[in-house]
Design an enzyme around this catalytic site. Structure first.
Site, PDB file in Angstrom:
ATOM      1  N   TYR A 183      14.123  16.047  42.460  1.00  0.00           N
ATOM      2  CA  TYR A 183      14.428  17.053  41.451  1.00  0.00           C
ATOM      3  C   TYR A 183      15.932  17.279  41.311  1.00  0.00           C
ATOM      4  O   TYR A 183      16.707  16.928  42.195  1.00  0.00           O
ATOM      5  CB  TYR A 183      13.727  18.383  41.776  1.00  0.00           C
ATOM      6  CG  TYR A 183      14.277  19.084  43.002  1.00  0.00           C
ATOM      7  CD1 TYR A 183      15.394  19.918  42.922  1.00  0.00           C
ATOM      8  CD2 TYR A 183      13.668  18.920  44.247  1.00  0.00           C
ATOM      9  CE1 TYR A 183      15.892  20.549  44.040  1.00  0.00           C
ATOM     10  CE2 TYR A 183      14.161  19.557  45.372  1.00  0.00           C
ATOM     11  CZ  TYR A 183      15.284  20.368  45.270  1.00  0.00           C
ATOM     12  OH  TYR A 183      15.794  20.988  46.374  1.00  0.00           O
ATOM     13  N   MET A 208      43.110   2.206  12.383  1.00  0.00           N
ATOM     14  CA  MET A 208      43.738   0.913  12.164  1.00  0.00           C
ATOM     15  C   MET A 208      43.928   0.698  10.663  1.00  0.00           C
ATOM     16  O   MET A 208      43.598   1.548   9.865  1.00  0.00           O
ATOM     17  CB  MET A 208      42.899  -0.184  12.788  1.00  0.00           C
ATOM     18  CG  MET A 208      42.954  -0.112  14.304  1.00  0.00           C
ATOM     19  SD  MET A 208      42.019  -1.409  15.066  1.00  0.00           S
ATOM     20  CE  MET A 208      40.385  -1.004  14.566  1.00  0.00           C
ATOM     21  N   SER A 260      19.039  18.939  50.194  1.00  0.00           N
ATOM     22  CA  SER A 260      19.476  19.304  48.859  1.00  0.00           C
ATOM     23  C   SER A 260      20.971  19.034  48.807  1.00  0.00           C
ATOM     24  O   SER A 260      21.739  19.591  49.599  1.00  0.00           O
ATOM     25  CB  SER A 260      19.181  20.782  48.592  1.00  0.00           C
ATOM     26  OG  SER A 260      19.716  21.143  47.347  1.00  0.00           O
ATOM     27  N   ARG A 314      27.266   2.691   8.648  1.00  0.00           N
ATOM     28  CA  ARG A 314      27.199   2.846  10.111  1.00  0.00           C
ATOM     29  C   ARG A 314      26.342   4.060  10.433  1.00  0.00           C
ATOM     30  O   ARG A 314      26.119   4.898   9.547  1.00  0.00           O
ATOM     31  CB  ARG A 314      28.600   3.021  10.703  1.00  0.00           C
ATOM     32  CG  ARG A 314      29.288   4.251  10.159  1.00  0.00           C
ATOM     33  CD  ARG A 314      30.705   4.405  10.697  1.00  0.00           C
ATOM     34  NE  ARG A 314      31.415   5.382   9.880  1.00  0.00           N
ATOM     35  CZ  ARG A 314      32.687   5.312   9.555  1.00  0.00           C
ATOM     36  NH1 ARG A 314      33.416   4.307   9.944  1.00  0.00           N
ATOM     37  NH2 ARG A 314      33.240   6.253   8.823  1.00  0.00           N
ATOM     38  N   ARG A 347      40.371  -5.807   6.068  1.00  0.00           N
ATOM     39  CA  ARG A 347      39.961  -4.565   6.727  1.00  0.00           C
ATOM     40  C   ARG A 347      39.759  -4.757   8.216  1.00  0.00           C
ATOM     41  O   ARG A 347      39.216  -5.762   8.645  1.00  0.00           O
ATOM     42  CB  ARG A 347      38.635  -4.075   6.107  1.00  0.00           C
ATOM     43  CG  ARG A 347      38.571  -4.206   4.612  1.00  0.00           C
ATOM     44  CD  ARG A 347      37.169  -4.001   4.087  1.00  0.00           C
ATOM     45  NE  ARG A 347      36.680  -2.644   4.317  1.00  0.00           N
ATOM     46  CZ  ARG A 347      35.443  -2.258   4.053  1.00  0.00           C
ATOM     47  NH1 ARG A 347      34.553  -3.130   3.590  1.00  0.00           N
ATOM     48  NH2 ARG A 347      35.072  -1.015   4.274  1.00  0.00           N
ATOM     49  N   CYS A 407      21.610  20.482  44.002  1.00  0.00           N
ATOM     50  CA  CYS A 407      21.746  21.839  43.467  1.00  0.00           C
ATOM     51  C   CYS A 407      23.188  22.164  43.084  1.00  0.00           C
ATOM     52  O   CYS A 407      23.525  23.292  42.802  1.00  0.00           O
ATOM     53  CB  CYS A 407      21.205  22.865  44.451  1.00  0.00           C
ATOM     54  SG  CYS A 407      22.110  22.881  46.009  1.00  0.00           S
ATOM     55  N   LYS A 438      31.833  -2.839  11.507  1.00  0.00           N
ATOM     56  CA  LYS A 438      31.890  -2.977  10.047  1.00  0.00           C
ATOM     57  C   LYS A 438      31.406  -4.361   9.627  1.00  0.00           C
ATOM     58  O   LYS A 438      30.557  -4.492   8.731  1.00  0.00           O
ATOM     59  CB  LYS A 438      33.337  -2.741   9.575  1.00  0.00           C
ATOM     60  CG  LYS A 438      33.473  -2.440   8.098  1.00  0.00           C
ATOM     61  CD  LYS A 438      34.949  -2.246   7.719  1.00  0.00           C
ATOM     62  CE  LYS A 438      35.506  -0.931   8.255  1.00  0.00           C
ATOM     63  NZ  LYS A 438      36.985  -0.874   8.144  1.00  0.00           N
ATOM     64  N   HIS A 489      39.588  26.014  34.189  1.00  0.00           N
ATOM     65  CA  HIS A 489      38.705  26.885  34.969  1.00  0.00           C
ATOM     66  C   HIS A 489      37.802  27.706  34.065  1.00  0.00           C
ATOM     67  O   HIS A 489      36.594  27.787  34.265  1.00  0.00           O
ATOM     68  CB  HIS A 489      39.547  27.801  35.869  1.00  0.00           C
ATOM     69  CG  HIS A 489      38.734  28.778  36.653  1.00  0.00           C
ATOM     70  ND1 HIS A 489      38.478  30.056  36.188  1.00  0.00           N
ATOM     71  CD2 HIS A 489      38.076  28.659  37.824  1.00  0.00           C
ATOM     72  CE1 HIS A 489      37.717  30.679  37.068  1.00  0.00           C
ATOM     73  NE2 HIS A 489      37.460  29.854  38.076  1.00  0.00           N
ATOM     74  N   GLY A 539      40.039   5.457  10.500  1.00  0.00           N
ATOM     75  CA  GLY A 539      41.415   5.722  10.102  1.00  0.00           C
ATOM     76  C   GLY A 539      42.469   5.325  11.121  1.00  0.00           C
ATOM     77  O   GLY A 539      43.652   5.545  10.902  1.00  0.00           O
TER      78      GLY A 539
HETATM   79  P1  ADP Z   1      38.355   2.582   7.263  1.00  0.00           P
HETATM   80  O1  ADP Z   1      37.749   1.828   8.385  1.00  0.00           O
HETATM   81  O2  ADP Z   1      39.604   3.291   7.598  1.00  0.00           O
HETATM   82  O3  ADP Z   1      37.324   3.405   6.536  1.00  0.00           O
HETATM   83  P2  ADP Z   1      37.932   0.523   5.305  1.00  0.00           P
HETATM   84  O4  ADP Z   1      38.168  -0.884   5.724  1.00  0.00           O
HETATM   85  O5  ADP Z   1      36.530   0.975   5.288  1.00  0.00           O
HETATM   86  O6  ADP Z   1      38.828   1.445   6.208  1.00  0.00           O
HETATM   87  O7  ADP Z   1      38.564   0.712   3.881  1.00  0.00           O
HETATM   88  C1  ADP Z   1      38.766   1.974   3.326  1.00  0.00           C
HETATM   89  C2  ADP Z   1      38.324   2.003   1.897  1.00  0.00           C
HETATM   90  O8  ADP Z   1      38.912   0.984   1.138  1.00  0.00           O
HETATM   91  C3  ADP Z   1      36.849   1.792   1.687  1.00  0.00           C
HETATM   92  O9  ADP Z   1      36.139   2.950   1.871  1.00  0.00           O
HETATM   93  C4  ADP Z   1      36.776   1.370   0.248  1.00  0.00           C
HETATM   94  O10 ADP Z   1      36.753   2.485  -0.587  1.00  0.00           O
HETATM   95  C5  ADP Z   1      38.057   0.596   0.080  1.00  0.00           C
HETATM   96  N1  ADP Z   1      37.754  -0.820   0.135  1.00  0.00           N
HETATM   97  C6  ADP Z   1      37.745  -1.627   1.215  1.00  0.00           C
HETATM   98  N2  ADP Z   1      37.362  -2.879   0.877  1.00  0.00           N
HETATM   99  C7  ADP Z   1      37.116  -2.854  -0.445  1.00  0.00           C
HETATM  100  C8  ADP Z   1      36.678  -3.819  -1.393  1.00  0.00           C
HETATM  101  N3  ADP Z   1      36.399  -5.075  -1.032  1.00  0.00           N
HETATM  102  N4  ADP Z   1      36.527  -3.443  -2.671  1.00  0.00           N
HETATM  103  C9  ADP Z   1      36.804  -2.163  -3.037  1.00  0.00           C
HETATM  104  N5  ADP Z   1      37.218  -1.220  -2.205  1.00  0.00           N
HETATM  105  C10 ADP Z   1      37.382  -1.544  -0.916  1.00  0.00           C
HETATM  106 MG    MG Z   2      35.608   2.752   6.032  1.00  0.00          MG
END
Ligand code: ADP
Ligand code: MG
Ligand code: MG
Length: 924
Positions: free
Chosen positions: A900, A131, A813, A370, A120, A880, A50, A488, A129
Site C-alpha cells: 500500500y 524553433m 512502513s 497533434r 518547418r 507513509c 509534426k 517551502h 514557437g
Molecule cells: P510552429 O511549430 O511554430 O507552429 P509551423 O511549422 O507549424 O511552426 O508553422 C507555423 C505556421 O506557418 C503554420 O501554422 C501555418 O499557418 C504556416 N505554414 C507552415 N507551412 C505552411 C504551408 N506549407 N503552407 C501554408 N502555410 C504554412
Molecule cells: Mg505549428
C-alpha cells in the site's frame, strides 16, 4: 532505453551511408508525404511529431500539401560533423522536390508557375514557437513575377515576397533587432513606408508599395550582412534547412528543453512542404483549432481563424482572429469541410487534436495536427467521454489522464460571478490549486488569532519557514512573494491541501507597516484578500467560494445525479480501482480527516501521528507537564491525565475506520517541539503547573539539542521513557476494547508502529512493552484483539539490517521523508540556500522530498524489501512519506511490490489513479 538504442542506430547508419554510393544504399534520410507517403504517426522519433503526423494525415486521405521530412538522424549527424550533412542528402532532397513539383504541377525556381515551400522545424515532442519556420521560400526577383501572373494578383505575390525576405533575413541571415530595446529593422522599414504614404494598415499597401519595400529589405540585408539576399532557390532552401537544424540549439529551445526534460540528443526534423495560400483573397483563410474545448473538455469546436492571412498573422496578433464558429456563416463550405476533418481526426488519432489549417480559394488544407494540451478538468472529461463514444477503451483513457489532474475536481472554487466582479491586483505562481478568501495575516501568530475568532485567513509572507507551519494550518490559503513552486510554502501547501500562490514578485509586503501593496492597492492586515491557486491570480477583497461539487456530493449536501463533475470523478475512480494492485491508505490523525479520506476512497490509515493529538486545548499543558517532569513518578502522573484523551481519540479513529487497518505511530518528535519558546508563555506555564519559572527555563534548556532531527526522538523517546510507550499502547488497546464491546460494536484492526528504528534491539525493547500491555488489556476485558506490530524504515540502518529487523517486525512502513533526509544527509528545512542552483545544474531533476530519489533512497527501499522478506515472507509493506502522494513515486512503489501507499486525504483519489496507471503501464 529506446532513446539510446535510437542514437546508436543513427550513429551506425550515418557512417554507413556517408561512405556508400547512393545506388547501393538501403537507408534514407528523406521521407515523402503526399501522393507517395513513406512515414506514419508511429515514427515521431525519426520524423518529429509534426512530420510523423503530416505523413499520417496524408496517408488517411486528408488534404495535406505534399512535401517531405528530413529525419532527426540528419540533425544528429549535423551536430556530430561540424554542421555538415551526409553526402547523399543533397541528391535525396532534389529527388523529393521533384516529387512535389510533379504533384503541384509547379517548378521550384520556375519563372512561369513557381513552386513555393515552407521549411518547418518539428521535434519529437512539440516545442511550440521555440524553433524556426520559414514560409514562401522559392521566391526571387524572377519567380515573383511568375506568381503575380499566374495568380493574377501582383499584390499577393509581392506581399509573399516581402514576407519571405523578412523571415529569411531574420532567421537565416541574422538581421534582427540590435537589442531588446530596439525594434525589428524590417518592421521599422514597413512602418516608415506606411507613414510616408499615409496608409494605416498593411493591407492598404498596393503591389507597387510592396515592390518598393522589397527593394528596401534587400538593401537592409546587404548593409547589415555585406551579402546579397540569395536569388538561387536551392541556396535559399539549404540556408533555411541549416537554420532550422541550427535552431535546435538556440537559447530559447535549450531553455524549453530544460524546463520540460527533453533530451538534447533527440534533435529536430525538418519539414519541407508546398505552400498553400491563406492570403490569396477573401475566400482564403488560415487558423488553428481544437477538436474539443481544451479548457473544460466539452465536445465543442474550439479555435480561431483569419481571412486573407498567412500563418504568422494569427500568432503575431496584428489582427484579431475570429472564433471558429463565425466561419459557419462567413465560409460555410470550408466550415463544413473542416467539421468533417474534425471528426475524422478524432476517429483516427483517438484523442483530442490541436490542428492548423489553411484555406486557399475555398480549398481546405491541413498543415499540422497533434494531441492537444488541456487542463486537468478537460483531460478527465475528454477521457471519460471518449470511452463512452467508443473512441478508446478504459485502460487507454486512464493512461491519458495526468494523475494530478484529479485534484482539479476536488479543490474549492470561486463563485464565477463574484470572481468576475473582483479586482485583480497581481499574479504569482499557481502552487496549490483551489480558491481561498480570507483576512490578511502577516505572521503565523496573527493567523492563529484571527482563525480562533472564527475568521478565514490568508497567510501572506515574503516566504514561509517551518516556524509558520501552525499558521499555515490555521489559514485558508498561503501567499508568498518569493520562492518557486517547490518552495517551502508550496510544498507544505500541497501536503496540507491548502490553496497557495507563491513567488508573487509584484506584491510587496511590509512587515513593519503591516501592509501589502500590489497593483496600486494598499491592503492592511485584517483586510480581505482572495487568491486563486489554480491560476495564480490575486484579488482585492472577499470573493465567495464554493466547495467543489465532488466534495459536496461526498458530504451529502448535493445529489450525485445533479453533478456531472461528480459523475466524471466517480467514473475515473471506479475504473482505477478495477486495475490497480496497490492499496491506498491515508495519513490521518483525527476522525474528521479519516472520514474525508474514506469518502475519497482510503482503505485504511497508514500513519496516525499521535503527537498531533497533544496540541489541542488542555492537552498541551499535560504534555508539557510530562516533559518537564524530573522523575518517573511526576511523569506518570501527567501521563495518567493524557491517557483518557488519547483513548478518546483512538475510539473516534477506530469508529471512523470501521475495521479498516489503522497504523498508529508511537510518539516521534523531539520533545522541545512541545515547549514554549516565548517568555510570556513560559511564565504562564510555570504558573499553571505551580512550578518556579527558573525551573521551567532550566528544564527547557536541559532539553535543548543541537540537532533535534538526529537527537532524542522516535523510539529513543520510548526507550528513555518507557512509561510514554506504555500509556500510548494502553490507550490504543483500551480504545479497541471499548469499540469492540460497545452496544453497536465496530471491528478494529490496529497496527502499532515504532518510529526511527535502526537496531533490532530498539524494536525488541519497545515490542516487549506493546505485547505486555496488550495482554493486560485483553485479559482485563476478556477479549481478543487482532493487532500487529511493525516498524518504520526511515534510517538507512533499518534498511540495511532489514533481514534482522523483520524477524520481529510484522510490517515495514517506509518513512521516506526521514529516509530521504538521512540518506541524503540533508535537512528538508535547510535546502533553501542551494536548492535553486542544484536544480539549475540538474543535480536534482526533481525535488527529492517531493518525488522519491529512486536511484538512491529507492535502492535502500528495494534492499529492505528483498531482505525483509527473507526472514518474513509475508512481511506487510507500505510507504507513509509525502512521496506516497506523488504519481512517479507511486509507480516506483508498485514496481517494488509494496502492498500500500499512504498519503494525505486530499491526495487519495490521485493515488488511486496513479496506482492504476502503474499497473497498466507494467502490463504494456
Ligand atoms: P510552429 O511549430 O511554430 O507552429 P509551423 O511549422 O507549424 O511552426 O508553422 C507555423 C505556421 O506557418 C503554420 O501554422 C501555418 O499557418 C504556416 N505554414 C507552415 N507551412 C505552411 C504551408 N506549407 N503552407 C501554408 N502555410 C504554412
Ligand atoms: Mg505549428
Ligand atoms: Mg519520521
Amino acid at each position: 532505453m529506446k532513446q539510446s538504442a535510437m542514437k546508436a542506430k543513427a550513429a551506425t547508419s550515418s557512417t554507413k551511408t556517408s561512405t556508400t554510393s547512393k545506388a547501393s544504399r538501403s537507408h534514407t534520410y528523406v521521407y515523402n508525404f503526399g501522393r507517395q507517403t513513406d512515414g506514419n504517426a508511429s515514427m515521431r522519433e525519426l520524423l518529429g511529431g509534426k512530420g510523423a503526423n503530416l505523413a499520417e494525415m496524408a496517408a488517411i486521405g486528408l488534404p495535406v500539401p505534399p512535401g517531405f521530412t528530413i529525419s532527426t538522424e540528419v540533425c544528429t549527424y549535423f551536430y556530430a560533423h561540424d554542421r555538415s550533412y551526409p553526402r547523399a542528402l543533397a541528391g535525396d532532397v532534389k529527388t523529393a522536390i521533384g516529387l512535389v513539383e510533379a504533384q503541384m504541377k509547379k517548378t521550384f525556381g520556375g519563372k512561369d508557375n513557381p513552386l513555393l515551400v515552407s521549411v518547418r522545424s518539428g521535434a519529437r515532442d512539440s516545442m511550440p514557437g521555440m524553433m524556426d519556420t520559414i514560409l514562401n521560400l522559392g521566391l526571387n526577383d524572377v519567380t515573383v513575377e511568375g506568381l503575380a501572373n499566374i495568380s493574377g494578383n501582383p499584390r499577393f505575390a509581392w506581399d509573399c515576397y516581402r514576407r519571405f525576405i523578412q523571415m529569411y533575413g531574420d532567421v537565416v541571415m541574422g538581421v534582427q533587432a540590435a537589442d531588446e530595446e530596439s525594434h525589428d529593422p524590417f518592421h521599422e522599414l514597413l512602418d516608415a513606408l506606411k507613414k510616408s504614404l499615409g496608409k494605416a494598415q498593411d493591407s492598404d499597401l498596393n503591389a507597387a508599395d510592396l515592390q518598393a519595400l522589397v527593394a528596401q529589405y534587400k538593401e537592409l540585408i546587404r548593409k547589415r550582412t555585406g551579402k546579397a539576399f540569395p536569388q538561387d532557390v536551392y541556396e535559399q532552401l539549404w540556408g533555411a534547412i541549416g537554420a532550422v537544424f541550427g535552431s535546435w540549439k538556440n537559447e530559447r529551445a535549450i531553455l524549453y528543453r530544460q524546463q520540460y526534460g527533453i533530451p538534447a540528443e533527440w534533435g529536430t526534423a525538418v519539414n519541407v512542404q508546398a505552400m498553400v495560400f491563406g492570403n490569396a483573397g477573401d475566400d482564403s483563410a488560415t487558423g488553428v483549432a481544437f477538436t474539443r474545448d481544451p479548457a473544460n473538455g466539452e465536445k465543442s469546436f474550439y479555435g480561431e481563424y483569419l481571412v486573407n492571412a498567412q500563418g504568422e498573422d494569427v500568432v503575431a496578433g496584428v489582427r484579431t482572429p475570429k472564433p471558429i464558429a463565425a466561419m459557419e456563416k462567413e465560409l460555410p463550405e470550408s466550415f463544413a469541410a473542416l467539421e468533417k476533418v474534425r471528426t475524422k481526426l478524432e476517429k483516427h488519432f483517438k484523442d483530442m487534436q490541436d490542428f492548423e489549417f489553411t484555406i486557399e480559394k475555398g480549398r481546405l488544407f491541413m498543415l499540422q495536427t497533434r494531441n492537444g494540451k488541456r487542463t486537468g478538468l478537460a483531460a478527465i472529461r475528454i477521457a471519460v467521454e471518449m470511452v463512452k463514444e467508443k473512441l478508446m477503451d478504459q485502460r487507454t483513457a486512464l493512461l491519458k489522464i495526468p494523475a494530478e489532474s484529479v485534484d482539479s475536481l476536488l479543490v474549492p472554487i470561486f463563485d464565477t460571478k463574484s470572481q468576475k466582479e473582483a479586482q485583480m491586483i497581481g499574479k504569482g505562481l499557481p502552487a496549490g490549486p483551489g480558491a481561498a478568501t480570507g483576512r490578511i495575516a502577516f505572521t503565523a501568530a496573527a493567523a492563529e488569532i484571527e482563525s480562533r475568532k472564527g475568521n478565514k485567513v490568508v497567510l501572506c509572507r515574503t516566504e514561509t519557514s517551518p516556524d509558520d507551519l501552525k499558521g499555515m494550518l490555521y489559514s485558508q490559503g498561503i501567499l508568498t512573494t518569493r520562492g518557486g513552486v517547490s518552495s517551502h510554502a508550496a510544498l507544505v501547501a500541497r501536503q496540507l491541501g491548502k490553496v497557495c500562490v507563491c513567488g508573487a514578485g509584484e506584491v510587496t509586503i511590509n512587515y513593519e507597516k503591516r501592509t501589502l501593496s500590489a497593483g496600486g492597492v494598499v491592503l492592511q492586515e485584517g483586510d480581505y484578500i482572495s487568491i486563486n491557486g489554480t491560476t495564480g491570480a490575486i484579488y482585492k477583497g472577499l470573493i465567495e467560494s464554493a466547495d467543489s461539487e465532488v466534495k459536496r456530493v461526498l458530504e451529502g449536501s448535493m445529489k450525485p445525479e445533479k453533478s456531472y463533475t461528480y459523475e466524471l470523478f466517480q467514473t475515473v475512480m471506479e475504473w482505477s480501482d478495477k486495475y490497480r494492485r496497490l492499496r491506498i491508505r491515508t495519513n490521518a490523525d483525527t476522525p474528521a480527516m479519516a472520514e474525508t479520506a474514506v469518502a475519497y476512497g482510503a482503505e485504511g490509515i497508514g500513519l496516525c501521528r499521535t503527537e498531533h493529538m497533544f496540541f489541542e486545548g488542555d492537552r498541551i499543558d499535560y504534555m508539557r507537564q510530562m516533559i518537564l517532569a524530573v522523575d518517573q513518578v511526576q511523569r506518570q502522573e501527567a501521563l495518567k491525565k493524557l491517557l483518557p484523551f488519547q483513548r478518546k481519540d483512538f475510539v473516534g479513529l477506530f469508529k471512523a475506520m470501521a475495521g479498516r487497518p489503522v497504523t498508529i505511530r508511537l510518539l516521534d518528535p523531539p520533545l522541545h517541539e512541545f515547549l514554549p519558546q516565548d517568555d510570556a508563555v513560559r511564565r504562564q506555564l510555570a504558573d499553571k503547573l505551580g512550578l518556579p519559572l527558573e525551573f521551567v527555563i532550566e528544564r527547557i534548556k536541559a532539553l535543548h539539542e543541537e540537532n533535534p532531527m538526529l537527537g532524542c526522538r522516535g523510539c529513543r523517546l520510548g526507550i528513555l521513557y518507557p512509561e510514554i510507550t506504555e500509556m500510548q499502547v494502553r490507550a490504543v488497546f483500551e480504545a479497541a476494547a471499548a469499540v469492540m464491546t460497545a452496544k453497536n460494536p465496530v471491528p478494529v484492526n490496529p497496527e502499532i508502529m515504532i518510529p526511527l528504528v535502526g537496531f533490532k534491539q530498539e524494536l525488541a525493547d519497545q515490542l516487549a512493552i506493546v505485547h505486555r500491555v496488550a495482554k493486560e488489556v485483553m485479559a482485563k476485558n476478556s477479549i481478543e484483539i487482532d493487532y500487529i506490530v511493525g516498524t518504520m524504515v526511515e534510517v538507512p540502518r533499518a534498511a540495511i539490517t532489514a533481514e534482522e529487523i523483520a524477524v520481529q517486525a510484522q510490517f515495514f512502513s517506509f518513512g521516506t521523508n526521514d529516509l530521504t533526509q538521512t540518506t541524503l544527509g540533508l535537512s528538508r528545512d535547510d535546502m533553501g540556500l542551494f536548492y535553486d542552483e542544484y536544480q539549475r545544474k540538474e543535480i536534482y531533476n526533481k525535488n527529492p522530498f517531493a518525488s522519491l530519489d529512486q536511484t538512491g533512497v529507492g535502492k535502500l527501499m528495494q534492499f529492505a524489501v528483498e531482505n525483509g522478506r527473507k526472514s518474513r515472507p509475508d512481511l506487510k509493506l507500505g510507504i507513509c512519506g509525502e512521496h506516497a502522494g506523488d504519481p512517479d513515486s507511486i509507480e516506483f512503489c508498485h514496481r517494488l511490490g509494496l502492498h500500500y501507499v499512504s498519503c494525505s486525504p486530499p491526495r487519495v483519489p490521485i493515488a488511486r489513479l496513479a496506482a492504476a496507471q502503474a499497473a497498466l503501464r507494467e502490463k504494456k
